[in-house]
Structure formats: structure tokens, C-alpha cells
Design an enzyme around this catalytic site. Structure first.
Site, short mmCIF file in Angstrom:
data_model
loop_
_atom_site.label_atom_id
_atom_site.label_comp_id
_atom_site.label_asym_id
_atom_site.label_seq_id
_atom_site.Cartn_x
_atom_site.Cartn_y
_atom_site.Cartn_z
N ASP A 117 -61.04 -41.86 52.38
CA ASP A 117 -59.83 -41.47 51.67
C ASP A 117 -60.21 -41.13 50.23
O ASP A 117 -60.77 -40.07 49.99
CB ASP A 117 -58.83 -42.64 51.78
CG ASP A 117 -57.46 -42.33 51.24
OD1 ASP A 117 -57.03 -41.17 51.31
OD2 ASP A 117 -56.79 -43.26 50.74
N LYS A 156 -61.86 -54.16 58.89
CA LYS A 156 -61.64 -54.23 60.30
C LYS A 156 -61.37 -52.86 60.91
O LYS A 156 -61.45 -52.70 62.13
CB LYS A 156 -60.39 -55.10 60.60
CG LYS A 156 -60.39 -56.45 59.99
CD LYS A 156 -59.15 -57.25 60.49
CE LYS A 156 -59.10 -58.63 59.89
NZ LYS A 156 -58.24 -58.69 58.70
N GLY A 157 -61.02 -51.88 60.10
CA GLY A 157 -60.50 -50.62 60.62
C GLY A 157 -61.35 -49.90 61.64
O GLY A 157 -60.83 -49.20 62.50
N GLU A 201 -67.23 -45.79 59.89
CA GLU A 201 -66.03 -45.94 59.08
C GLU A 201 -64.81 -45.45 59.85
O GLU A 201 -64.93 -44.54 60.68
CB GLU A 201 -66.16 -45.09 57.81
CG GLU A 201 -66.53 -45.84 56.55
CD GLU A 201 -65.37 -46.63 55.94
OE1 GLU A 201 -64.49 -47.11 56.69
OE2 GLU A 201 -65.36 -46.79 54.73
N ASP A 202 -63.66 -46.01 59.54
CA ASP A 202 -62.42 -45.50 60.14
C ASP A 202 -61.93 -44.24 59.43
O ASP A 202 -61.64 -43.24 60.04
CB ASP A 202 -61.33 -46.58 60.17
CG ASP A 202 -61.07 -47.21 58.80
OD1 ASP A 202 -61.80 -46.92 57.82
OD2 ASP A 202 -60.13 -48.03 58.71
N LYS A 224 -59.91 -37.55 54.82
CA LYS A 224 -58.79 -36.99 54.05
C LYS A 224 -59.36 -36.43 52.75
O LYS A 224 -59.22 -37.03 51.70
CB LYS A 224 -57.81 -38.11 53.69
CG LYS A 224 -56.70 -38.38 54.68
CD LYS A 224 -55.61 -39.22 54.00
CE LYS A 224 -55.48 -40.57 54.65
NZ LYS A 224 -54.42 -41.40 54.04
N ARG A 264 -52.79 -51.84 64.56
CA ARG A 264 -54.19 -51.56 64.93
C ARG A 264 -54.33 -51.33 66.44
O ARG A 264 -55.28 -50.69 66.88
CB ARG A 264 -55.09 -52.74 64.54
CG ARG A 264 -55.24 -52.96 63.04
CD ARG A 264 -56.40 -53.89 62.75
NE ARG A 264 -56.36 -54.46 61.41
CZ ARG A 264 -56.84 -53.87 60.32
NH1 ARG A 264 -57.37 -52.67 60.40
NH2 ARG A 264 -56.78 -54.47 59.15
N ASP A 282 -54.62 -49.81 60.12
CA ASP A 282 -53.44 -50.66 59.94
C ASP A 282 -52.58 -50.23 58.77
O ASP A 282 -52.99 -49.48 57.89
CB ASP A 282 -53.89 -52.10 59.66
CG ASP A 282 -54.44 -52.26 58.24
OD1 ASP A 282 -55.38 -51.51 57.88
OD2 ASP A 282 -53.92 -53.10 57.49
N PHE A 294 -50.31 -40.90 55.72
CA PHE A 294 -50.81 -42.26 56.01
C PHE A 294 -50.74 -42.47 57.51
O PHE A 294 -49.70 -42.30 58.13
CB PHE A 294 -50.00 -43.32 55.27
CG PHE A 294 -50.70 -44.65 55.28
CD1 PHE A 294 -51.70 -44.92 54.36
CD2 PHE A 294 -50.40 -45.60 56.25
CE1 PHE A 294 -52.39 -46.13 54.38
CE2 PHE A 294 -51.08 -46.82 56.29
CZ PHE A 294 -52.07 -47.07 55.35
N VAL A 295 -51.87 -42.82 58.09
CA VAL A 295 -51.94 -42.95 59.55
C VAL A 295 -52.24 -44.38 59.98
O VAL A 295 -52.89 -45.13 59.25
CB VAL A 295 -52.98 -41.98 60.15
CG1 VAL A 295 -52.52 -40.54 60.05
CG2 VAL A 295 -54.35 -42.14 59.48
P1 IMP Z 1 -60.91 -45.35 50.20
O1 IMP Z 1 -61.65 -46.42 49.47
O2 IMP Z 1 -59.73 -44.85 49.42
O3 IMP Z 1 -61.77 -44.23 50.71
O4 IMP Z 1 -60.19 -46.04 51.41
C1 IMP Z 1 -60.80 -46.36 52.54
C2 IMP Z 1 -60.03 -47.44 53.24
O5 IMP Z 1 -58.62 -47.39 52.95
C3 IMP Z 1 -60.15 -47.23 54.73
O6 IMP Z 1 -61.30 -47.84 55.23
C4 IMP Z 1 -58.85 -47.80 55.23
O7 IMP Z 1 -58.99 -49.19 55.43
C5 IMP Z 1 -57.86 -47.55 54.10
N1 IMP Z 1 -57.05 -46.34 54.35
C6 IMP Z 1 -57.09 -45.17 53.67
N2 IMP Z 1 -56.22 -44.27 54.18
C7 IMP Z 1 -55.62 -44.89 55.21
C8 IMP Z 1 -54.61 -44.47 56.17
O8 IMP Z 1 -54.09 -43.34 56.19
N3 IMP Z 1 -54.26 -45.41 57.10
C9 IMP Z 1 -54.80 -46.66 57.15
N4 IMP Z 1 -55.74 -47.08 56.29
C10 IMP Z 1 -56.14 -46.20 55.32
MG MG Z 2 -57.56 -51.05 55.90
#
Ligand code: IMP
Ligand code: MG
Length: 176
Positions: free
Chosen positions: A102, A42-43, A98-99, A130, A164, A158, A151-152
Site C-alpha cells: 500500500d 497475519k495478512g 506479502e498480502d 495499490k 480474513r 482484515d 480498501f479490500v
Molecule cells: P503499507 O505499510 O501501507 O504498505 O501497508 C501494508 C499493510 O497495510 C498490509 O500488509 C495490510 O496489512 C494493510 N493494508 C493496506 N491496505 C489494505 C487493504 O486494502 N485492506 C486490508 N489491509 C490493508
Molecule cells: Mg493488516
């Protein structure tokens, strides 16, 4: 206003300005070629809603929803689709929205899934990046803001489904 205890990292005006810049860049790169946006639920929904209204050419929108396993603030690499695309992307120019990028686990998985559907091209725009947290070798084509390892929440992002609705992006520092 609510959540004043959370430090602002990016205020609503700064975000809006950057979204306009990204949209201008994307518009120039696709030069009016029809584009399918695929939002990651949903992000990314708030970002997508703002971005799509700044793209003055033929754009269609679909969503895919994925669930990552892990705790509330980090993913572990296990990802599954909980809502698939409604329409085929075969032969289309596709831009994933994408939001945040990470560790990269989510995007690496998703890229594999979408590439298997044979789009004409596949790119990704992420509002936030990040890079210091990256575990998988993935890179976005368009990045709104590169941020440090915090963490944001807000603007679609969320923590345990909360926050959100905040208009800006704020830092959530956990006390435990
Ligand atoms: P990844 O698989 O570690 O790249 O994570 C991606 C997903 O983790 C994002 O689409 C977010 O839903 C969540 N996420 C990662 N960092 C944050 C943050 O700082 N705040 C909120 N959601 C995050
Ligand atoms: Mg999320």
C-alpha cells in the site's frame, strides 16, 4: 453466503488462477533452487498457504509478524516486529510473501530488517498492489493484481481483524 453486501473485487476462482500463474513464474525463476518463503503475518497466511502448495521443489517456510501503528486502514510508517523469524536466513534465497503493498512503509522497513541478515537473494511477491497509494519507493518482484485505491478485505486481509475468512476479495466502503 455472508457478507453479500460487500462488492466482490476478485472472486475465489480468479485468485486461484492467478496464484497458479505466480507459482509457475516463481518456479521457473528459481529453477529448483531451495527457497525460503517468509510470510508476513497475519495478512499473507492464506495466500502463502495456496502459493506454497503450487511450488514443486524444495521450499521451507518461516513467518515474521509486524505491527504497524496507525488506524485500522492505513499505516503511518512506525512499524515494529512482534514475532521474529525462527531460523536464520543468512545465505539463503528468500522470497517475502506479502498480502498487499500500500504506502510501502511496512515493506521498506521489513526489507531493511531482512537484508541485515544477509540472505543470498531477497525478493518479494505480493498478492495485491495499490501503486496509487505509494509513499515509499518500493516495488514488488511479483504482483498478483494491481488494484485501485479501495480498501479490500478477505482471503487473509482484515479490517479490525474481521473478514480474513472470506474466500474472495471484497471492497469495504466505509460509511463514516
Ligand atoms: P503499507 O505499510 O501501507 O504498505 O501497508 C501494508 C499493510 O497495510 C498490509 O500488509 C495490510 O496489512 C494493510 N493494508 C493496506 N491496505 C489494505 C487493504 O486494502 N485492506 C486490508 N489491509 C490493508
Ligand atoms: Mg493488516
Amino acid at each position: 453466503m455472508a457478507y453479500d453486501d460487500l462488492e466482490i473485487l476478485l472472486d475465489a476462482e480468479t485468485i486461484a488462477r492467478r496464484v497458479r500463474e505466480l507459482a509457475a513464474q516463481i518456479s521457473a525463476d528459481y529453477r529448483g533452487r531451495p527457497l525460503r518463503l517468509v510470510g508476513i503475518l497475519k495478512g499473507a497466511w492464506v495466500f502463502l498457504a495456496d502459493l506454497v502448495r503450487q511450488l514443486p521443489f524444495e521450499v521451507t517456510v518461516d513467518f515474521i509478524s509486524i505491527e504497524s501503528y496507525g488506524n485500522n486502514s492505513t499505516t503511518t510508517g512506525a512499524v515494529k516486529i512482534t514475532k521474529d523469524l525462527d531460523r536464520s536466513i543468512e545465505g539463503l534465497d528468500v522470497l517475502i510473501v506479502e498480502d498487499i503493498l500500500d504506502t510501502g512503509h511496512t515493506f521498506e522497513y521489513l526489507r531493511g530488517v531482512l537484508e541485515a541478515h544477509k540472505p543470498r537473494s531477497l525478493k518479494v511477491v505480493t498478492l495485491l498492489d495499490k501503486p496509487s497509494r505509494r509513499v515509499r519507493p518500493v516495488k514488488a518482484d511479483y504482483v498478483g493484481f494491481t488494484i485501485p485505491d479501495v480498501f479490500v478485505v478477505g482471503y487473509g486481509l482484515d479490517y479490525a481483524q474481521q473478514y480474513r475468512n472470506l474466500p474472495d476479495i471484497r471492497i469495504l466502503r466505509k460509511t463514516s
